[in-house]
Design a protein around this motif. Structure first.
Motif, PDB file in Angstrom:
ATOM      1  N   ASP A   1      22.711  30.071  -0.264  1.00  0.00           N
ATOM      2  CA  ASP A   1      22.933  31.517  -0.274  1.00  0.00           C
ATOM      3  C   ASP A   1      21.665  32.295   0.037  1.00  0.00           C
ATOM      4  O   ASP A   1      21.717  33.363   0.649  1.00  0.00           O
ATOM      5  CB  ASP A   1      23.524  31.969  -1.610  1.00  0.00           C
ATOM      6  N   PHE A   2      20.509  31.762  -0.358  1.00  0.00           N
ATOM      7  CA  PHE A   2      19.236  32.430  -0.034  1.00  0.00           C
ATOM      8  C   PHE A   2      19.055  32.509   1.479  1.00  0.00           C
ATOM      9  O   PHE A   2      18.705  33.560   2.029  1.00  0.00           O
ATOM     10  CB  PHE A   2      18.071  31.675  -0.673  1.00  0.00           C
ATOM     11  N   PHE A   3      19.277  31.395   2.160  1.00  0.00           N
ATOM     12  CA  PHE A   3      19.077  31.371   3.605  1.00  0.00           C
ATOM     13  C   PHE A   3      20.155  32.175   4.335  1.00  0.00           C
ATOM     14  O   PHE A   3      19.902  32.718   5.414  1.00  0.00           O
ATOM     15  CB  PHE A   3      19.051  29.923   4.093  1.00  0.00           C
ATOM     16  N   ALA A   4      21.337  32.271   3.747  1.00  0.00           N
ATOM     17  CA  ALA A   4      22.382  33.099   4.351  1.00  0.00           C
ATOM     18  C   ALA A   4      22.030  34.578   4.268  1.00  0.00           C
ATOM     19  O   ALA A   4      22.369  35.366   5.160  1.00  0.00           O
ATOM     20  CB  ALA A   4      23.724  32.840   3.658  1.00  0.00           C
ATOM     21  N   GLN A   5      21.315  34.965   3.215  1.00  0.00           N
ATOM     22  CA  GLN A   5      20.960  36.364   3.010  1.00  0.00           C
ATOM     23  C   GLN A   5      19.707  36.775   3.787  1.00  0.00           C
ATOM     24  O   GLN A   5      19.511  37.957   4.052  1.00  0.00           O
ATOM     25  CB  GLN A   5      20.727  36.622   1.521  1.00  0.00           C
ATOM     26  N   HIS A   6      18.872  35.816   4.135  1.00  0.00           N
ATOM     27  CA  HIS A   6      17.584  36.144   4.765  1.00  0.00           C
ATOM     28  C   HIS A   6      17.450  35.410   6.095  1.00  0.00           C
ATOM     29  O   HIS A   6      17.425  34.178   6.138  1.00  0.00           O
ATOM     30  CB  HIS A   6      16.425  35.763   3.846  1.00  0.00           C
ATOM     31  N   SER A   7      17.317  36.156   7.157  1.00  0.00           N
ATOM     32  CA  SER A   7      17.141  35.544   8.475  1.00  0.00           C
ATOM     33  C   SER A   7      15.746  34.959   8.611  1.00  0.00           C
ATOM     34  O   SER A   7      14.823  35.307   7.859  1.00  0.00           O
ATOM     35  CB  SER A   7      17.360  36.584   9.576  1.00  0.00           C
ATOM     36  N   VAL A   8      15.582  34.099   9.585  1.00  0.00           N
ATOM     37  CA  VAL A   8      14.264  33.535   9.873  1.00  0.00           C
ATOM     38  C   VAL A   8      13.279  34.640  10.237  1.00  0.00           C
ATOM     39  O   VAL A   8      12.128  34.648   9.788  1.00  0.00           O
ATOM     40  CB  VAL A   8      14.363  32.499  11.010  1.00  0.00           C
ATOM     41  N   ALA A   9      13.712  35.599  11.023  1.00  0.00           N
ATOM     42  CA  ALA A   9      12.833  36.703  11.424  1.00  0.00           C
ATOM     43  C   ALA A   9      12.385  37.514  10.217  1.00  0.00           C
ATOM     44  O   ALA A   9      11.218  37.914  10.116  1.00  0.00           O
ATOM     45  CB  ALA A   9      13.551  37.596  12.425  1.00  0.00           C
ATOM     46  N   GLU A  10      13.287  37.747   9.290  1.00  0.00           N
ATOM     47  CA  GLU A  10      12.935  38.498   8.085  1.00  0.00           C
ATOM     48  C   GLU A  10      11.910  37.730   7.249  1.00  0.00           C
ATOM     49  O   GLU A  10      10.909  38.293   6.802  1.00  0.00           O
ATOM     50  CB  GLU A  10      14.187  38.756   7.245  1.00  0.00           C
ATOM     51  N   LEU A  11      12.136  36.452   7.049  1.00  0.00           N
ATOM     52  CA  LEU A  11      11.209  35.646   6.256  1.00  0.00           C
ATOM     53  C   LEU A  11       9.860  35.510   6.953  1.00  0.00           C
ATOM     54  O   LEU A  11       8.813  35.490   6.306  1.00  0.00           O
ATOM     55  CB  LEU A  11      11.814  34.265   6.010  1.00  0.00           C
ATOM     56  N   ALA A  12       9.870  35.445   8.286  1.00  0.00           N
ATOM     57  CA  ALA A  12       8.619  35.317   9.035  1.00  0.00           C
ATOM     58  C   ALA A  12       7.752  36.560   8.910  1.00  0.00           C
ATOM     59  O   ALA A  12       6.530  36.498   9.120  1.00  0.00           O
ATOM     60  CB  ALA A  12       8.918  35.039  10.506  1.00  0.00           C
ATOM     61  N   GLY A  13       8.334  37.677   8.567  1.00  0.00           N
ATOM     62  CA  GLY A  13       7.564  38.898   8.395  1.00  0.00           C
ATOM     63  C   GLY A  13       6.805  38.962   7.085  1.00  0.00           C
ATOM     64  O   GLY A  13       5.993  39.868   6.872  1.00  0.00           O
ATOM     65  N   LEU A  14       7.056  38.004   6.191  1.00  0.00           N
ATOM     66  CA  LEU A  14       6.348  37.958   4.915  1.00  0.00           C
ATOM     67  C   LEU A  14       4.968  37.326   5.089  1.00  0.00           C
ATOM     68  O   LEU A  14       4.702  36.600   6.048  1.00  0.00           O
ATOM     69  CB  LEU A  14       7.153  37.150   3.898  1.00  0.00           C
TER      70      LEU A  14
ATOM     71  N   LEU B   1      18.674  24.763  11.343  1.00  0.00           N
ATOM     72  CA  LEU B   1      18.678  25.956  12.183  1.00  0.00           C
ATOM     73  C   LEU B   1      19.155  25.536  13.571  1.00  0.00           C
ATOM     74  O   LEU B   1      18.388  24.987  14.369  1.00  0.00           O
ATOM     75  CB  LEU B   1      17.282  26.573  12.259  1.00  0.00           C
ATOM     76  N   PRO B   2      20.437  25.781  13.908  1.00  0.00           N
ATOM     77  CA  PRO B   2      20.938  25.396  15.228  1.00  0.00           C
ATOM     78  C   PRO B   2      20.252  26.190  16.340  1.00  0.00           C
ATOM     79  O   PRO B   2      19.684  27.271  16.097  1.00  0.00           O
ATOM     80  CB  PRO B   2      22.433  25.740  15.155  1.00  0.00           C
ATOM     81  N   LYS B   3      20.324  25.703  17.528  1.00  0.00           N
ATOM     82  CA  LYS B   3      19.750  26.402  18.677  1.00  0.00           C
ATOM     83  C   LYS B   3      20.382  27.783  18.809  1.00  0.00           C
ATOM     84  O   LYS B   3      21.610  27.938  18.805  1.00  0.00           O
ATOM     85  CB  LYS B   3      19.987  25.594  19.945  1.00  0.00           C
ATOM     86  N   GLY B   4      19.535  28.812  18.885  1.00  0.00           N
ATOM     87  CA  GLY B   4      19.999  30.178  19.048  1.00  0.00           C
ATOM     88  C   GLY B   4      20.402  30.868  17.762  1.00  0.00           C
ATOM     89  O   GLY B   4      20.714  32.069  17.773  1.00  0.00           O
ATOM     90  N   ALA B   5      20.418  30.149  16.639  1.00  0.00           N
ATOM     91  CA  ALA B   5      20.839  30.746  15.370  1.00  0.00           C
ATOM     92  C   ALA B   5      19.731  31.619  14.783  1.00  0.00           C
ATOM     93  O   ALA B   5      18.544  31.456  15.093  1.00  0.00           O
ATOM     94  CB  ALA B   5      21.225  29.664  14.375  1.00  0.00           C
ATOM     95  N   THR B   6      20.105  32.534  13.916  1.00  0.00           N
ATOM     96  CA  THR B   6      19.155  33.433  13.257  1.00  0.00           C
ATOM     97  C   THR B   6      18.913  33.056  11.805  1.00  0.00           C
ATOM     98  O   THR B   6      17.951  33.526  11.191  1.00  0.00           O
ATOM     99  CB  THR B   6      19.664  34.878  13.296  1.00  0.00           C
ATOM    100  N   HIS B   7      19.798  32.234  11.237  1.00  0.00           N
ATOM    101  CA  HIS B   7      19.699  31.859   9.828  1.00  0.00           C
ATOM    102  C   HIS B   7      19.802  30.332   9.691  1.00  0.00           C
ATOM    103  O   HIS B   7      20.576  29.687  10.404  1.00  0.00           O
ATOM    104  CB  HIS B   7      20.841  32.479   9.009  1.00  0.00           C
ATOM    105  N   TYR B   8      19.023  29.774   8.748  1.00  0.00           N
ATOM    106  CA  TYR B   8      19.207  28.369   8.395  1.00  0.00           C
ATOM    107  C   TYR B   8      20.562  28.187   7.726  1.00  0.00           C
ATOM    108  O   TYR B   8      21.033  29.058   6.983  1.00  0.00           O
ATOM    109  CB  TYR B   8      18.097  27.904   7.445  1.00  0.00           C
ATOM    110  N   GLN B   9      21.164  27.036   7.970  1.00  0.00           N
ATOM    111  CA  GLN B   9      22.479  26.713   7.417  1.00  0.00           C
ATOM    112  C   GLN B   9      22.414  25.363   6.705  1.00  0.00           C
ATOM    113  O   GLN B   9      21.635  24.487   7.097  1.00  0.00           O
ATOM    114  CB  GLN B   9      23.521  26.640   8.550  1.00  0.00           C
ATOM    115  N   PRO B  10      23.229  25.153   5.658  1.00  0.00           N
ATOM    116  CA  PRO B  10      23.212  23.860   4.967  1.00  0.00           C
ATOM    117  C   PRO B  10      23.725  22.745   5.870  1.00  0.00           C
ATOM    118  O   PRO B  10      24.558  22.964   6.751  1.00  0.00           O
ATOM    119  CB  PRO B  10      24.141  24.083   3.770  1.00  0.00           C
ATOM    120  N   ILE B  11      23.194  21.550   5.630  1.00  0.00           N
ATOM    121  CA  ILE B  11      23.606  20.371   6.375  1.00  0.00           C
ATOM    122  C   ILE B  11      23.533  19.191   5.421  1.00  0.00           C
ATOM    123  O   ILE B  11      22.703  19.162   4.512  1.00  0.00           O
ATOM    124  CB  ILE B  11      22.701  20.153   7.618  1.00  0.00           C
TER     125      ILE B  11
END
Length: 775
Positions: free
Chosen positions: A104-117, A134-144
């Motif tokens: 849920d944390f990764f669903a709420q926060h995009s990679v771009a948002e976290l990279a700004g920290l 993180l699939p190709k072209g995706a903006t958020h990490y997803q569980p696997i």
């Protein structure tokens, strides 16, 4: 795609922390304040019960090895109350934290948002609780799932045109067992691309000591400190980077040792120690440490050591046989006459100018050393990250050889390692240039022919990824992007990869600057219980002085979805190699004793590994220098001839070295204070000599940009606050990783290829929003 399109988020227009406060520079380290900060950090992150359980087992026999520095535990005098330092406690707090990051944390926060920290903010988020993709072209990490993650990595690896298109990096945190399995898998897969954090720190030490003395490790034991007459400390800040070393220095002082500290900055831990396990220490009535302090210029150490060598030669020639150990030199060395001739030809005035130390101070050191033989020389990154690092460390070997100060009690070499198993990883075969003997042993014991061609080290692998030749980057721990030089160049390299994979405990910058596709594989930490088939397992580590000891976690992991590093390697190997591998990976997954059995039959020095590692305190690995032997081709130690060529600065240029604050370990930022240096609530600072500030029209707390122009490329670190400090003229200091952006990828140490993070040529200009004015 151009490098401009690969900019690291936040790097171009960073946010300054508010409220910089400059306080008093401390003259001693540790004490009650360190105890208070330790408890605040641990209990704040883990809670009192979980935190106390971790601390009570940290560096204790039967407990777990500190995930911080590699300073050794006492062989038989371990404190039952506490055998750890402030930074060790902070490292445990990071690992033992109760905070965790789930899907849920990764669903709420995009990679771009976290990279700004900031790196500090990223690190405070908590432990990663499950594998993420993180699939190709995706903006958020997803569980696997773990199975899907291993399958995906295996598919990409097996689809490469050559195994040499894959890169397998290792952090110094990795245990012996995990490191051995990792290199075994990588070589069974077909490549020697095994860069590691040693490439960026003590590679220069390994090269220098190997060529001069026949072994790339230090020769001393901890007990040697208590018998030494003189201890020299160069390019090291033990109060912050290796605080438990201060206890050894305090005991050495009590036994009569004299300490010479050589460093551009007058660090608190070099001046005095308030031992928190003694009443006087708690009351800040501690032990003065340094007898002689020499504030050497950045990159002036080689000239300084040669000046001392020349002065000792002059004393020897005035009174033959009274200064040099001629019997030792005759029986154990090659090249003495050439070295003497070289020292005679050196111009003392030039050496004095190049090192920045007045002749009377150099003479005082030479006088101290003249009639002593029990001499230990310690050093760290302040020596290893220069273009002339290998020659500088060989000059230390020259000094000790002239004095006969190797292979004696109370004497020898002491490169102080910065991460708790970085030396052990190299022993296990994590090396892009393995010896033929090691490769032959792998073939004899495992039935396959390992690759013979040398692989890429850190700098070379970054360049290979940048060229598009390195297509998969797999990191066993660490924060590669924040640890490496030339941040924008390295970011561009990583982003050109087809797949990046990070085995990690916590979120870091390297998860956020990634390849086309990315995976995070969450692993157990040192403090976590590791249970296989209902049985608790332990791993082992090698410290700075060659002691191998067990490490057994005691905390319940924050998530049931974490795997140990050995388990990750075995399952990845099975998925990738399949029937191509004759190695029984399932055997290693059953019990770690089986890993150690195969280490024993592959690597010399591990006889009766499973038996001896279970003994309190572990066991020492063989060390030829310790026995007065030199495993060079000639069988003797080699004197080295080096020419000191100081960096020549143009008008307006300064030399910058990167350093740690007291609130960090390597790239992990614990807080925003550097209390020993009197700097609070801010990391984007540049320490400057007051005379240089006057020269360039700067005053305290001015905001400036720092510029490097190596190879005609402009690298800029923006918005740094000027802080006046006691540092030699022409020299500056900044914290890493914030200024790694200025360290050129092509500026490396000769022979070791280590980035020159301690000697970066910069210009400073006042920062003006939208416009700048060059000084």
């Amino acid at each position: 795609m151009s490098d401009e399109q690969h900019k690291v988020p936040g790097a171009e227009n960073p946010e300054l922390f508010t409220g910089l406060k400059l306080g008093t520079v401390k003259t001693s380290a540790a004490g009650a304040t360190a105890v208070l900060h330790s408890f605040q950090q641990v209990f704040g992150e883990a809670g009192v019960l979980r935190g106390w359980k971790a601390l009570s087992h940290l560096n204790q026999k039967g407990g777990f090895d500190c995930p911080s520095c590699a300073w050794p535990d006492p062989d038989d005098e371990r404190s039952g109350m506490a055998e750890y330092c402030e930074n060790g406690a902070k490292a445990v707090a990071e690992e033992a934290t109760a905070k965790k990051l789930e899907a849920d944390f990764f669903a709420q926060h995009s990679v771009a948002e976290l990279a700004g920290l900031t790196d500090y903010e990223i690190g405070r988020k908590g432990r990663i609780a499950q594998p993420m993709h993180l699939p190709k072209g995706a903006t958020h990490y997803q569980p696997i799932t773990w199975e899907a993650a291993f399958g995906k990595i295996a598919s990409v690896l097996n689809d490469l045109a050559s195994p040499d298109e894959a890169i397998f990096y290792t952090s110094g945190r990795t245990s012996n067992e995990a490191a051995f399995l990792y290199q075994l898998f990588v070589r069974a897969y077909g490549t020697n691309n095994l860069p590691d954090c040693s490439n960026m720190c003590h590679e220069s030490s390994g090269v220098a000591l190997g060529e001069s003395l026949g072994i790339g490790k230090g020769s001393v034991k901890l007990e040697d400190f208590y018998e030494a007459e003189v201890i020299m400390i160069l390019g090291q800040n033990p109060g912050t980077n290796h605080p438990r070393m201060l206890t050894a220095l305090q005991k050495a002082k009590a036994q009569g040792a004299q300490i010479v500290s050589i460093n551009p900055l007058p660090e608190a831990g070099l001046k005095g120690f308030n031992n928190p396990q003694q009443l006087k220490g708690l009351l800040h009535m501690g032990t003065p440490l340094t007898d002689l302090f020499l504030p050497v210029k950045i990159n002036g150490d080689l000239a300084l050591l040669q000046a001392i060598g020349k002065l000792l030669l002059q004393a020897e020639e005035r009174s033959p046989g009274s200064v040099f150990d001629h019997a030792f030199i005759r029986d154990n060395t090659i090249g003495y006459d050439a070295l003497v001739q070289h020292l005679r030809q050196l111009d003392m005035d030039t050496l004095v100018k190049d090192c920045g130390i007045d002749l009377p101070q150099l003479e005082e050191v030479a006088t101290l050393l003249a009639n002593k033989q029990r001499i230990i020389v310690c050093w760290a990154m302040g020596l290893t990250q220069h273009k002339n690092a290998v020659d500088t460390i060989k000059e230390i070997a020259n000094l000790l050889l002239l004095k006969g100060s190797i292979g004696k009690k109370g004497a020898g070499t002491c490169p102080v390692r910065g991460h708790s198993n970085v030396q052990g990883d190299r022993t296990m075969g994590i090396y892009e240039q393995p010896s033929q003997r090691f490769l032959d042993s792998i073939q004899a014991n495992f039935g396959f022919t390992p690759p013979q061609q040398h692989g890429w080290d850190v700098v070379d692998c970054i360049k290979a990824m940048h060229r598009g030749e390195g297509k998969v980057f797999f990191a066993m721990g660490g924060n590669f992007l924040s640890a490496t030089p030339d941040t924008q160049f390295t970011a561009a390299a990583l982003q050109k990869c087809r797949l990046t994979v990070q085995v990690s405990t916590k979120l870091n910058r390297s998860h956020l600057v990634h390849g086309e596709e990315a995976l995070i594989l969450p692993c157990l930490g040192r403090s976590d219980k590791d249970i296989l088939n209902g049985e608790e397992q332990f791993v082992s580590c090698e410290n700075s002085m060659g002691v191998v000891q067990s490490s057994k976690g005691v905390l319940t992991p924050v998530s049931e979805h974490l795997l140990s590093e050995p388990a990750i390697v075995c399952r990845l190997a099975k998925a990738t190699l399949g029937q191509r591998s004759s190695i029984d990976w399932d055997k290693y997954l059953a019990r770690y004793d089986h890993i150690r059995e195969d280490i024993e039959r592959t690597i010399p020095g591990f006889d009766r590994y499973n038996e001896r590692v279970r003994e309190p305190g572990g066991f020492y690995l063989p060390n030829c220098n310790r026995e007065g032997q030199f495993n060079t081709q000639s069988g003797k130690a080699h004197f080295n001839i080096a020419v000191s060529e100081p960096l020549v600065l143009a008008a307006g240029e300064l030399l910058m070295m990167t350093i740690r604050s007291h609130d960090q370990f390597n790239t992990t930022i614990y807080g925003l204070d550097d209390r020993y240096r009197g700097i609070y609530h801010e990391r984007r600072v540049v320490l400057m000599n007051q005379g240089d500030m006057n020269k360039y029209g700067l005053k305290s707390e001015d905001v400036v940009d720092l510029i490097n122009e190596h190879d005609g490329v402009e690298r800029v670190a923006r918005q740094f606050i000027v802080v006046p400090y006691a540092i030699p003229a022409g020299c500056t200091a900044t914290y890493f990783p914030e200024t790694n952006v200025l360290v050129p990828i092509n500026s490396v140490a000769e022979k070791s290829n280590t980035p020159t993070s301690k000697a970066v040529v910069i210009r400073i200009r006042k920062h003006v929003p939208d416009t700048t004015a060059q000084l």
